[in-house]
Motif scaffolding. Sequence first.
Motif, mmCIF file in Angstrom:
data_model
loop_
_atom_site.group_PDB
_atom_site.id
_atom_site.type_symbol
_atom_site.label_atom_id
_atom_site.label_comp_id
_atom_site.label_asym_id
_atom_site.label_seq_id
_atom_site.Cartn_x
_atom_site.Cartn_y
_atom_site.Cartn_z
ATOM 1 N N UNK A 1 0.583 -0.237 -9.490
ATOM 2 C CA UNK A 1 -0.701 0.302 -8.974
ATOM 3 C C UNK A 1 -2.302 0.583 -9.032
ATOM 4 N N UNK A 2 -2.514 -1.110 -9.248
ATOM 5 C CA UNK A 2 -3.709 -1.439 -8.988
ATOM 6 C C UNK A 2 -3.352 -2.425 -7.908
ATOM 7 N N UNK A 3 -2.548 -3.125 -7.278
ATOM 8 C CA UNK A 3 -2.515 -3.806 -6.175
ATOM 9 C C UNK A 3 -2.136 -2.710 -5.027
ATOM 10 N N UNK A 4 -1.848 -1.877 -5.734
ATOM 11 C CA UNK A 4 -1.215 -0.821 -4.421
ATOM 12 C C UNK A 4 -2.526 -0.335 -3.625
ATOM 13 N N UNK A 5 -3.818 0.593 -4.461
ATOM 14 C CA UNK A 5 -4.211 0.492 -4.546
ATOM 15 C C UNK A 5 -5.757 -1.053 -3.525
ATOM 16 N N UNK A 6 -5.781 -1.697 -4.616
ATOM 17 C CA UNK A 6 -6.270 -2.818 -3.383
ATOM 18 C C UNK A 6 -5.388 -3.372 -2.064
ATOM 19 N N UNK A 7 -5.138 -3.213 -2.010
ATOM 20 C CA UNK A 7 -4.235 -3.174 -0.637
ATOM 21 C C UNK A 7 -4.407 -1.978 -0.049
ATOM 22 N N UNK A 8 -4.793 -1.527 -0.879
ATOM 23 C CA UNK A 8 -5.308 -0.038 0.049
ATOM 24 C C UNK A 8 -6.602 0.124 1.482
ATOM 25 N N UNK B 1 6.495 -1.479 4.705
ATOM 26 C CA UNK B 1 6.359 -2.808 4.375
ATOM 27 C C UNK B 1 5.256 -3.087 3.244
ATOM 28 N N UNK B 2 3.969 -2.089 2.945
ATOM 29 C CA UNK B 2 3.212 -2.112 2.483
ATOM 30 C C UNK B 2 3.605 -1.627 1.092
ATOM 31 N N UNK B 3 3.854 -0.996 0.728
ATOM 32 C CA UNK B 3 4.892 -0.596 -0.542
ATOM 33 C C UNK B 3 6.119 -1.848 -1.057
ATOM 34 N N UNK B 4 6.707 -2.164 0.287
ATOM 35 C CA UNK B 4 7.284 -3.268 -0.662
ATOM 36 C C UNK B 4 6.630 -4.382 -1.101
ATOM 37 N N UNK B 5 4.980 -4.573 -0.464
ATOM 38 C CA UNK B 5 4.320 -5.878 -0.428
ATOM 39 C C UNK B 5 3.854 -5.686 -1.688
#
Length: 530
Positions: free
Chosen positions: A208-215, A471-475
């Motif tokens: 959750x934390x890094x998906x938000x940072x990536x977004x 690809x973003x989710x896998x990253x």
Amino acid sequence: MVDYSTSVLSLVPALLAIIMAITTRKVIPSLGVGIIAGVLLLHNFNPLESIQYLWTNIIALFWADGAINEWNVLLIVFLLLLGILSSIIQTSGGARAFGEWAASNVKTARGARLVSFGLGILIFIDDYFNSLAVGNISRPLTDRKKVSRAKLAYMIDSTAAPVCVISPLSSWGAYIIAIIAGILAKYSIDSYSSFSAFIQIIPMNFYAVFALLLTAYVAFTGLAIGPMRTHELRALQGELYDSAKGKPMGMSEDLHEHEGGKVRDLIVPIITLIIATVSAMLYTGGQALAADGQDFSLIGAFESTDVTRSLVAGVVISLIVAFLLLIGRKIPTRDYGKAAWEGVRAMWSAVLILLFAWTIIAVISDMKTGEYLASFVTDTIAASYLPLLLFLIAGIMAFSTGTSWGTFGLMLPIGADLIMAVEPELLLASLAAVLAGAVFGDHCSPISDTTILSSTGAGSHHIDHVVTQLPYAILAAVISAIGYLVLGITASIWIGFFAALISFIVLVGIAEVISKRGKVPAELRAKREA
């Protein structure tokens, strides 16, 4: 019915539907094939029993336990009413007025992306509501600034569930806190409350934390990797493209946008929708608490709220406000009727996909797919690897079943049982890994209702959204897996977090370098950001 809880065949319906959906880009037929395969397997290929079972499940979508299935029916009503609201706003000229206002006030595509990201963070009450509300507000803006619908769908989906899963004041947070309370009671843990446990879990929910940072990084830089590059390039060239239909997409060409539309024609109904829905959630939750003899509290209200009734109440009030704003405008009655019909038609595809998705989820539940996947987690595995393993199993389960909440309900107790038997100190880390894995799997799954609603809210084709987000989710998942591996080995939350952070910086840097290899012409990119 045949018991497949110990058989790899339990995976067949889900995998068949998912693989077909991605390869054929036809969601409904793919789900139908998965449903039929599962039904036949469950009844040992007996056609009469299979037909009876399927009919019973279809009826249960609308009528269950001698009463209307309110959750399903009201969610469908909400979708249809929201479609009507969107069409009324378009007919009034409000969407065009907002787009023109945004074009002069939000100067760049980066600004449009950041507005969408910020709205996704702010509207954290419920993932369904987030997906549809943010999409309706942002779409006129991102369209004007040539941000692809696929990119908007990604930003919506990757802020909805990740924010909800770490927010105690959300329908997700209340549900998770309730499960944690049961786990703490089972093991007589009274050194912290379920609410305190939830707060402590937040920094350990690496996905959750890094998906938000990536977004946030994608919103700021426009990073386009994998199939997203194709959609972004088309958007830069002025096409909002639907690859399944092989042609550009846009708002309904059958609706007439009237002159004299105001920005308020879009903003006021949407703000009304937000305020009315949140108020209804607190009201229905408060009523449920009072009925149980409990005092009102925010957490308790969100835990007990009736989400679908609140959504319908919110959109009905918003529709009334939208019509009131149009009093005195010279808009023919037939245009209102046409707008209502176009709104229903625009949402009908999403409704059908949801109905098929709910059906296959019921079949997958009877196939005991979740139990089969959970069986891979055993107490013979070293405690240091359990957070990573729980993350992966929860991810596969949510991907296969299309439900993060179902994964929470099954895997949180299993994860607690395993870790308490070998390493109680890693209890919260293991629970966090389950939550993270469930959100990751949900993000990747074509049969997930939140994935369906995110693509609907953005106006993107469903499979385009699935393929471009993957690809973003896998990253983000690889980053999280590294964090959970280090956390388990070191038994340190912060060392694990630091390892994930370093991985984030390195992997995003690599993705940035790869994405700039001539895939999006520099002159087009510079023109949009200018």
